[in-house]
Design a protein around this motif. Structure first.
Motif, PDB file in Angstrom:
ATOM      1  N   ASN A   1       0.813  -1.219   0.000  1.00 22.80           N
ATOM      2  CA  ASN A   1       0.000   0.000   0.000  1.00 22.80           C
ATOM      3  C   ASN A   1       0.843   1.263   0.000  1.00 22.80           C
ATOM      4  N   GLU A   2       1.980   1.219   0.693  1.00 20.79           N
ATOM      5  CA  GLU A   2       2.834   2.398   0.788  1.00 20.79           C
ATOM      6  C   GLU A   2       3.840   2.497  -0.356  1.00 20.79           C
ATOM      7  N   ALA A   3       4.009   1.431  -1.124  1.00 21.42           N
ATOM      8  CA  ALA A   3       5.058   1.399  -2.143  1.00 21.42           C
ATOM      9  C   ALA A   3       4.706   2.264  -3.350  1.00 21.42           C
ATOM     10  N   ASN A   4       5.735   2.708  -4.046  1.00 21.63           N
ATOM     11  CA  ASN A   4       5.573   3.439  -5.292  1.00 21.63           C
ATOM     12  C   ASN A   4       5.162   2.423  -6.365  1.00 21.63           C
ATOM     13  N   LYS A   5       3.921   2.509  -6.818  1.00 25.57           N
ATOM     14  CA  LYS A   5       3.386   1.513  -7.748  1.00 25.57           C
ATOM     15  C   LYS A   5       4.101   1.550  -9.095  1.00 25.57           C
ATOM     16  N   PHE A   6       4.513   2.728  -9.531  1.00 26.57           N
ATOM     17  CA  PHE A   6       5.237   2.806 -10.803  1.00 26.57           C
ATOM     18  C   PHE A   6       6.533   2.006 -10.737  1.00 26.57           C
ATOM     19  N   PHE A   7       7.267   2.211  -9.640  1.00 29.76           N
ATOM     20  CA  PHE A   7       8.514   1.467  -9.466  1.00 29.76           C
ATOM     21  C   PHE A   7       8.241  -0.016  -9.313  1.00 29.76           C
ATOM     22  N   LEU A   8       7.249  -0.359  -8.535  1.00 25.87           N
ATOM     23  CA  LEU A   8       6.960  -1.757  -8.240  1.00 25.87           C
ATOM     24  C   LEU A   8       6.597  -2.541  -9.506  1.00 25.87           C
ATOM     25  N   PHE A   9       5.680  -2.001 -10.296  1.00 22.13           N
ATOM     26  CA  PHE A   9       5.248  -2.710 -11.500  1.00 22.13           C
ATOM     27  C   PHE A   9       6.334  -2.715 -12.579  1.00 22.13           C
ATOM     28  N   SER A  10       7.078  -1.617 -12.681  1.00 22.48           N
ATOM     29  CA  SER A  10       8.173  -1.557 -13.658  1.00 22.48           C
ATOM     30  C   SER A  10       9.249  -2.577 -13.312  1.00 22.48           C
ATOM     31  N   ALA A  11       9.618  -2.620 -12.031  1.00 23.30           N
ATOM     32  CA  ALA A  11      10.640  -3.574 -11.598  1.00 23.30           C
ATOM     33  C   ALA A  11      10.164  -5.016 -11.746  1.00 23.30           C
ATOM     34  N   SER A  12       8.881  -5.249 -11.508  1.00 23.92           N
ATOM     35  CA  SER A  12       8.332  -6.601 -11.633  1.00 23.92           C
ATOM     36  C   SER A  12       8.409  -7.089 -13.073  1.00 23.92           C
ATOM     37  N   ILE A  13       8.088  -6.210 -14.011  1.00 30.61           N
ATOM     38  CA  ILE A  13       8.164  -6.576 -15.432  1.00 30.61           C
ATOM     39  C   ILE A  13       9.607  -6.861 -15.829  1.00 30.61           C
ATOM     40  N   GLN A  14      10.504  -5.995 -15.365  1.00 28.24           N
ATOM     41  CA  GLN A  14      11.910  -6.167 -15.707  1.00 28.24           C
ATOM     42  C   GLN A  14      12.468  -7.475 -15.149  1.00 28.24           C
ATOM     43  N   VAL A  15      12.195  -7.754 -13.903  1.00 26.97           N
ATOM     44  CA  VAL A  15      12.692  -8.987 -13.270  1.00 26.97           C
ATOM     45  C   VAL A  15      12.046 -10.215 -13.918  1.00 26.97           C
ATOM     46  N   GLY A  16      10.762 -10.117 -14.259  1.00 23.20           N
ATOM     47  CA  GLY A  16      10.075 -11.238 -14.890  1.00 23.20           C
ATOM     48  C   GLY A  16      10.659 -11.584 -16.251  1.00 23.20           C
ATOM     49  N   LEU A  17      10.907 -10.566 -17.072  1.00 18.94           N
ATOM     50  CA  LEU A  17      11.500 -10.804 -18.390  1.00 18.94           C
ATOM     51  C   LEU A  17      12.928 -11.334 -18.273  1.00 18.94           C
ATOM     52  N   THR A  18      13.662 -10.840 -17.286  1.00 19.93           N
ATOM     53  CA  THR A  18      15.020 -11.337 -17.063  1.00 19.93           C
ATOM     54  C   THR A  18      15.001 -12.792 -16.630  1.00 19.93           C
ATOM     55  N   ALA A  19      14.031 -13.170 -15.814  1.00 18.56           N
ATOM     56  CA  ALA A  19      13.917 -14.558 -15.364  1.00 18.56           C
ATOM     57  C   ALA A  19      13.656 -15.496 -16.544  1.00 18.56           C
ATOM     58  N   ILE A  20      12.785 -15.073 -17.471  1.00 15.39           N
ATOM     59  CA  ILE A  20      12.529 -15.876 -18.662  1.00 15.39           C
ATOM     60  C   ILE A  20      13.799 -15.993 -19.513  1.00 15.39           C
ATOM     61  N   SER A  21      14.538 -14.891 -19.611  1.00 13.94           N
ATOM     62  CA  SER A  21      15.787 -14.896 -20.378  1.00 13.94           C
ATOM     63  C   SER A  21      16.807 -15.837 -19.751  1.00 13.94           C
ATOM     64  N   LEU A  22      16.817 -15.907 -18.421  1.00 15.37           N
ATOM     65  CA  LEU A  22      17.735 -16.821 -17.731  1.00 15.37           C
ATOM     66  C   LEU A  22      17.456 -18.269 -18.109  1.00 15.37           C
ATOM     67  N   TYR A  23      16.202 -18.621 -18.191  1.00 12.49           N
ATOM     68  CA  TYR A  23      15.823 -19.976 -18.580  1.00 12.49           C
ATOM     69  C   TYR A  23      16.354 -20.285 -19.977  1.00 12.49           C
ATOM     70  N   ILE A  24      16.264 -19.305 -20.875  1.00 11.78           N
ATOM     71  CA  ILE A  24      16.752 -19.510 -22.246  1.00 11.78           C
ATOM     72  C   ILE A  24      18.267 -19.657 -22.253  1.00 11.78           C
ATOM     73  N   TYR A  25      18.978 -18.838 -21.473  1.00  8.55           N
ATOM     74  CA  TYR A  25      20.430 -18.955 -21.394  1.00  8.55           C
ATOM     75  C   TYR A  25      20.844 -20.324 -20.848  1.00  8.55           C
ATOM     76  N   LEU A  26      20.128 -20.805 -19.859  1.00 15.04           N
ATOM     77  CA  LEU A  26      20.423 -22.127 -19.300  1.00 15.04           C
ATOM     78  C   LEU A  26      20.206 -23.204 -20.356  1.00 15.04           C
ATOM     79  N   TYR A  27      19.115 -23.089 -21.099  1.00 15.38           N
ATOM     80  CA  TYR A  27      18.821 -24.033 -22.182  1.00 15.38           C
ATOM     81  C   TYR A  27      19.945 -24.010 -23.224  1.00 15.38           C
ATOM     82  N   GLN A  28      20.443 -22.817 -23.554  1.00 19.49           N
ATOM     83  CA  GLN A  28      21.503 -22.709 -24.547  1.00 19.49           C
ATOM     84  C   GLN A  28      22.793 -23.362 -24.062  1.00 19.49           C
TER      85      GLN A  28
END
Length: 223
Positions: A74-101
């Motif tokens: 409730n107190e968090a900056n929602k812009f930062f929270l959602f932006s960081a969540s998207i960034q971390v989520g996409l990076t996590a998917i990329s990590l899976y691809i790097y591991l596969y490679q």
């Protein structure tokens, strides 16, 4: 020299030529496999580095974001929270691809048939294109993570125009790259600017070497 001797000589010469062709074909394939194995081996350090940095980034970011979601949403900056969540989520998917490679690279065997190696190189090519697309999708959130609620009340029109211009520009670029990063565009300058270095060049050289071997085999088979 009678006809029988001529036939024997012709058969002997033909057998020697076929034997020489088989040996030459075998040596060519073995040398090519060794070159491909060496080229792909040069990709391992950058893959390991990207995987290590990504794990640290996702690990630290994931823990921090989880804490915010659970304890102070409730107190968090929602812009930062959602932006960081998207960034971390996409990076996590990329990590899976790097591991596969990395697993795919280690599975390549210099003794396996060329067609099997080509299939693995094709999967590496496709996954490299996909991981690059995903990483570029992060561009817009790098322009929004610092936004805050005070902008809605304190900012003027000029500030909003400049901010939205950069965000929309990065969004358009990210979407354009996502749909245009494909193998058919590999000869274009912007593509070559993005795809250069240890993550792409060795892969392309490996594919070219195997294609040359296949062409060599086809030419000799037709003759």
């Amino acid at each position: 020299m009678d006809e029988l001797e001529i036939k024997k000589l012709w058969q002997s010469t033909n057998d020697k030529l076929e034997k020489s062709f088989v040996i030459d074909k075998k040596n060519t394939e073995e040398i090519t496999h060794m070159k491909v194995y060496s080229l792909l081996g040069s990709m391992k350090p950058i893959k390991f580095f990207a995987l290590l940095v990504g794990i640290l980034w996702v690990g630290i970011g994931g823990i921090a974001l989880s804490s915010i979601y659970l304890n102070s949403f409730n107190e968090a900056n929602k812009f930062f929270l959602f932006s960081a969540s998207i960034q971390v989520g996409l990076t996590a998917i990329s990590l899976y691809i790097y591991l596969y490679q990395l697993i795919t690279i280690y599975q390549i065997d210099i003794t396996e048939p060329i067609i099997r190696t080509q299939e693995k190189l094709s999967s590496l090519k496709i996954s490299t294109l996909w991981v690059t697309r995903l990483l570029f999708l992060q561009l817009p959130v790098w322009t929004t993570f610092w936004w805050n609620e005070t902008m809605l009340t304190d900012w003027g029109i000029l500030q909003w125009i400049m901010t939205l211009f950069f965000t929309l520009s990065f969004t358009v670029i990210a979407i354009w790259l996502f749909f245009n990063i494909k193998y058919e565009n590999r000869n274009k300058k912007w593509f070559q600017l993005i795809f250069s270095g240890k993550e792409w060049t060795p892969l392309m050289k490996s594919m070219e070497l195997l294609e040359q071997v296949e062409e060599y085999k086809d030419q000799n088979a037709s003759t």
